[in-house]
Design a protein around this motif. Structure first.
Motif, PDB file in Angstrom:
ATOM      1  N   GLY A 151       1.226  -9.623   7.722  1.00  0.00           N
ATOM      2  CA  GLY A 151       2.261  -9.575   8.753  1.00  0.00           C
ATOM      3  C   GLY A 151       3.209 -10.766   8.744  1.00  0.00           C
ATOM      4  N   THR A 152       2.788 -11.877   8.186  1.00  0.00           N
ATOM      5  CA  THR A 152       3.657 -13.049   8.149  1.00  0.00           C
ATOM      6  C   THR A 152       4.920 -12.778   7.343  1.00  0.00           C
ATOM      7  OG1 THR A 152       1.553 -13.990   7.453  1.00  0.00           O
ATOM      8  CG2 THR A 152       3.222 -15.525   8.186  1.00  0.00           C
ATOM      9  N   ASN A 153       4.797 -11.948   6.326  1.00  0.00           N
ATOM     10  CA  ASN A 153       5.974 -11.621   5.513  1.00  0.00           C
ATOM     11  C   ASN A 153       5.715 -10.299   4.785  1.00  0.00           C
ATOM     12  OD1 ASN A 153       8.146 -11.482   3.764  1.00  0.00           O
ATOM     13  ND2 ASN A 153       8.140 -13.682   3.339  1.00  0.00           N
ATOM     14  N   ILE A 154       5.921  -9.229   5.519  1.00  0.00           N
ATOM     15  CA  ILE A 154       5.546  -7.913   5.000  1.00  0.00           C
ATOM     16  C   ILE A 154       6.409  -7.509   3.794  1.00  0.00           C
ATOM     17  CG2 ILE A 154       6.992  -6.503   6.568  1.00  0.00           C
ATOM     18  CD1 ILE A 154       3.271  -5.837   5.850  1.00  0.00           C
ATOM     19  N   LYS A 155       7.646  -7.966   3.760  1.00  0.00           N
ATOM     20  CA  LYS A 155       8.526  -7.657   2.616  1.00  0.00           C
ATOM     21  C   LYS A 155       7.957  -8.269   1.346  1.00  0.00           C
ATOM     22  CE  LYS A 155      11.690  -5.147   4.294  1.00  0.00           C
ATOM     23  NZ  LYS A 155      12.237  -5.561   5.574  1.00  0.00           N
ATOM     24  N   LEU A 156       7.542  -9.513   1.479  1.00  0.00           N
ATOM     25  CA  LEU A 156       6.961 -10.206   0.326  1.00  0.00           C
ATOM     26  C   LEU A 156       5.666  -9.510  -0.099  1.00  0.00           C
ATOM     27  CD1 LEU A 156       6.768 -12.588  -1.665  1.00  0.00           C
ATOM     28  CD2 LEU A 156       5.676 -13.922   0.144  1.00  0.00           C
ATOM     29  N   TYR A 157       4.860  -9.145   0.885  1.00  0.00           N
ATOM     30  CA  TYR A 157       3.591  -8.481   0.598  1.00  0.00           C
ATOM     31  C   TYR A 157       3.818  -7.197  -0.205  1.00  0.00           C
ATOM     32  CZ  TYR A 157      -1.065  -6.558   1.384  1.00  0.00           C
ATOM     33  OH  TYR A 157      -2.322  -6.046   1.216  1.00  0.00           O
ATOM     34  N   ASN A 158       4.766  -6.397   0.251  1.00  0.00           N
ATOM     35  CA  ASN A 158       5.068  -5.146  -0.446  1.00  0.00           C
ATOM     36  C   ASN A 158       5.646  -5.405  -1.840  1.00  0.00           C
ATOM     37  OD1 ASN A 158       4.112  -3.524   1.602  1.00  0.00           O
ATOM     38  ND2 ASN A 158       6.093  -3.379   2.624  1.00  0.00           N
ATOM     39  N   LYS A 159       6.455  -6.442  -1.924  1.00  0.00           N
ATOM     40  CA  LYS A 159       7.049  -6.808  -3.215  1.00  0.00           C
ATOM     41  C   LYS A 159       5.947  -7.171  -4.218  1.00  0.00           C
ATOM     42  CE  LYS A 159      10.633  -8.277  -5.632  1.00  0.00           C
ATOM     43  NZ  LYS A 159      11.843  -7.478  -5.816  1.00  0.00           N
ATOM     44  N   LEU A 160       4.990  -7.949  -3.768  1.00  0.00           N
ATOM     45  CA  LEU A 160       3.918  -8.380  -4.668  1.00  0.00           C
ATOM     46  C   LEU A 160       3.027  -7.198  -5.060  1.00  0.00           C
ATOM     47  CD1 LEU A 160       2.954 -11.813  -3.050  1.00  0.00           C
ATOM     48  CD2 LEU A 160       4.430 -11.386  -5.019  1.00  0.00           C
TER      49      LEU A 160
ATOM     50  N   LEU B 142      -4.882 -12.154 -12.796  1.00  0.00           N
ATOM     51  CA  LEU B 142      -3.442 -12.273 -12.605  1.00  0.00           C
ATOM     52  C   LEU B 142      -3.235 -12.513 -11.111  1.00  0.00           C
ATOM     53  CD1 LEU B 142      -0.564 -11.768 -13.861  1.00  0.00           C
ATOM     54  CD2 LEU B 142      -0.807  -9.438 -12.992  1.00  0.00           C
ATOM     55  N   VAL B 143      -2.661 -13.646 -10.758  1.00  0.00           N
ATOM     56  CA  VAL B 143      -2.597 -14.023  -9.350  1.00  0.00           C
ATOM     57  C   VAL B 143      -1.160 -14.301  -8.904  1.00  0.00           C
ATOM     58  CG1 VAL B 143      -3.452 -15.661  -7.618  1.00  0.00           C
ATOM     59  CG2 VAL B 143      -4.876 -15.100  -9.588  1.00  0.00           C
ATOM     60  N   TYR B 144      -0.811 -13.766  -7.744  1.00  0.00           N
ATOM     61  CA  TYR B 144       0.506 -14.044  -7.168  1.00  0.00           C
ATOM     62  C   TYR B 144       0.364 -14.769  -5.838  1.00  0.00           C
ATOM     63  CZ  TYR B 144       2.474 -10.750 -10.521  1.00  0.00           C
ATOM     64  OH  TYR B 144       2.855 -10.122 -11.666  1.00  0.00           O
ATOM     65  N   HIS B 145       1.335 -15.617  -5.571  1.00  0.00           N
ATOM     66  CA  HIS B 145       1.343 -16.379  -4.323  1.00  0.00           C
ATOM     67  C   HIS B 145       1.885 -15.533  -3.174  1.00  0.00           C
ATOM     68  CE1 HIS B 145       2.422 -19.856  -1.666  1.00  0.00           C
ATOM     69  NE2 HIS B 145       3.429 -19.066  -1.349  1.00  0.00           N
ATOM     70  N   PHE B 146       1.096 -15.429  -2.111  1.00  0.00           N
ATOM     71  CA  PHE B 146       1.613 -14.827  -0.888  1.00  0.00           C
ATOM     72  C   PHE B 146       1.830 -15.914   0.170  1.00  0.00           C
ATOM     73  CE2 PHE B 146       0.911 -12.805   3.294  1.00  0.00           C
ATOM     74  CZ  PHE B 146       2.087 -12.084   3.327  1.00  0.00           C
ATOM     75  N   GLY B 147       0.842 -16.748   0.362  1.00  0.00           N
ATOM     76  CA  GLY B 147       1.070 -17.937   1.189  1.00  0.00           C
ATOM     77  C   GLY B 147       0.476 -17.930   2.576  1.00  0.00           C
ATOM     78  N   SER B 148      -0.106 -16.801   2.978  1.00  0.00           N
ATOM     79  CA  SER B 148      -0.702 -16.773   4.306  1.00  0.00           C
ATOM     80  C   SER B 148      -1.841 -15.769   4.323  1.00  0.00           C
ATOM     81  CB  SER B 148       0.399 -16.466   5.317  1.00  0.00           C
ATOM     82  OG  SER B 148       0.019 -15.452   6.188  1.00  0.00           O
ATOM     83  N   THR B 149      -2.625 -15.763   5.405  1.00  0.00           N
ATOM     84  CA  THR B 149      -3.832 -14.934   5.395  1.00  0.00           C
ATOM     85  C   THR B 149      -3.640 -13.570   6.035  1.00  0.00           C
ATOM     86  OG1 THR B 149      -4.533 -15.924   7.471  1.00  0.00           O
ATOM     87  CG2 THR B 149      -5.364 -16.927   5.461  1.00  0.00           C
TER      88      THR B 149
END
Ligand code: ATP
Length: 430
Positions: A194-203, A184-191
């Protein structure tokens, strides 16, 4: 011992509870190294070796053959280094497995859920290796644990820039690692998170929800629990992301590798019923340079398109009309709080889908193909939380003709038309 003419094996006799560490030279054209177990029993990161079978390791591989009872091993080729070490934390790792297995037994008896374990620590302490070890040991005693990969820089499951979950049904292959069928894979978009910590936590929360739902309907998955691999960023927002993960997954155990301050901080900040354990790192873990990490990432993307070792894939290359796809970037550039429209928070901007107008600068970018149904609404709600079904790379953009050429694992047409752009680029040098 003589292998094929001209290739002489070097024999290593290992005493019990020692390990043979070796590294294969990195870089193109580097010679592979073969390893063979001659007698006794040995394992590589938790997976048992077959006797008289030659295992092949490619450029850059760093391997340890550990033995509980003693064994003899032959190496063929020219490893960059090869030495036997008596000083390994394997006994502590095995004890950790034993404690987790005890928790699974208890869970089985009490109709409860099995241990949810988070592995944390700075970079290059062997987090991924400890995860692999614990998962392989668990599956060897008949469990079905879930591997949760939150390391967006060096994912062991999918291409970089993603987070994922995988049900483990057999030990990792000695040469190739875990079989990755249907993750099961979700897109984060960067390595880096820190580039998008909100998105990281959401995922992280998304994965936790899906895992919990699965545990409700699948008893074996529930008892098996999960092993979560995390990023090496353990300060500031990186630390907060670990605390968030612990709460989203309701982890029972945190294994801290080689970082006393992190251990103390987590002990202080996590609820008292969470067992926080400090474990030493293995002296065998080799520090990897920035370049080395980048090469590994590149290799991971190449494998996705071209296959790995015995399995060769033949990717497709075809043109996609701009008008047939919708490309988004997740997260608008942040603006000062005082400039935000009334009722909007910084969170909203970081999780927002920003349409991307295709242009030359799209070239070489990796795009995730969202599994979201192609709806007609322009808002595209829920795409952030929708898993991806695959990846493509833009190899050329023709703004005049309004088309882009893509590299794809499957033939035309694209299965879905919502694409998410990564910061990550891949130049196809094949
Ligand atoms: P990162 O956070 O940077 O992703 P990590 O902490 O997850 O790193 P690993 O990927 O587990 O670290 O290990 C780094 C490298 O060291 C890997 O190539 C692994 O194969 C190797 N390695 C781990 N343990 C040993 C060992 N005991 N002997 C030799 N090599 C080892």
């Amino acid at each position: 011992a003589e292998d094929v003419p001209g290739r002489v094996g070097t024999r290593f006799d290992l005493e019990k509870e020692t390990e043979l560490r070796f590294e294969v030279e990195a870089g193109d054209g580097a010679e592979q190294v073969e390893m063979e177990l001659l007698s006794g029993m040995g394992e590589v990161f938790g997976s048992e070796l077959n006797r008289n079978k030659k295992y092949t390791f490619g450029p850059g591989a760093k391997i340890a053959v550990f033995t509980w009872q003693g064994c003899s091993v032959n190496l063929y080729g020219k490893p960059e280094v090869a030495y036997v070490s008596k000083d390994t934390p394997m006994l502590l790792y095995l004890n950790t497995h034993a404690a987790l297995e005890q928790m699974r037994k208890q869970a089985e008896k009490d109709n409860e859920r099995g241990p949810r374990v988070m592995v944390v620590g700075p970079t290059d302490v062997g987090k991924s290796t400890v995860c692999r070890l614990l998962l392989s040991y668990a599956v060897r005693v008949g469990r079905r644990p879930t591997f949760v990969e939150l390391d967006v820089g060096q994912s062991g499951v999918s291409v970089p820039g993603t987070v994922s979950a995988l049900c483990i049904e057999r030990p990792a292959d000695v040469e190739e690692g875990f079989s990755v069928q249907a993750p099961l894979v979700y897109h984060f978009g960067s390595t880096t998170p820190g580039t998008n910590i909100k998105l990281y936590n959401k995922l992280t929360s998304c994965l936790a929800d899906v895992f919990s739902q699965r545990c409700e309907v699948n008893r074996k998955a529930s008892v098996g629990g999960c092993i979560i691999n995390t990023c090496g960023w353990v300060k500031g927002s990186g630390y907060q992301a670990l605390v968030h993960c612990a709460s989203a997954f309701e982890v029972d155990v945190v294994l801290v590798l080689d970082h006393e301050r992190l251990y103390n901080e987590l002990k202080r900040d996590l609820p008292h019923f969470v067992r926080v354990v400090l474990l030493p790192k293995s002296g065998g873990v080799v520090e990897r340079s920035k370049e080395c990490r980048r090469d590994t990432r590149d290799e991971k993307i190449r494998e996705y398109f071209y296959g790995f070792r015995g399995i060769t894939f033949y990717p497709f290359s075809y043109e996609v009309r701009f008008s047939d796809v919708r490309i988004y970037k997740i997260g608008a550039p942040s603006i000062p709080d005082s400039c935000l429209p009334l009722g909007m928070s910084q969170d909203d901007t970081q999780l927002k889908l920003v349409p991307v107008t295709p242009g030359r600068d799209l070239t070489y970018h990796v795009l995730s193909v969202s599994s979201a149904e192609d709806g007609e609404d322009g808002v595209r709600k829920g795409i952030v939380e929708t898993p991806v079904c695959g990846f493509i790379v833009v190899t050329n953009v023709d703004t005049q003709a309004q088309v882009m050429k893509v590299l794809s694992p499957a033939p035309r047409p694209l299965p879905r038309h919502t694409l998410l752009i990564m910061d990550i680029r891949f130049m196809d040098m094949k």
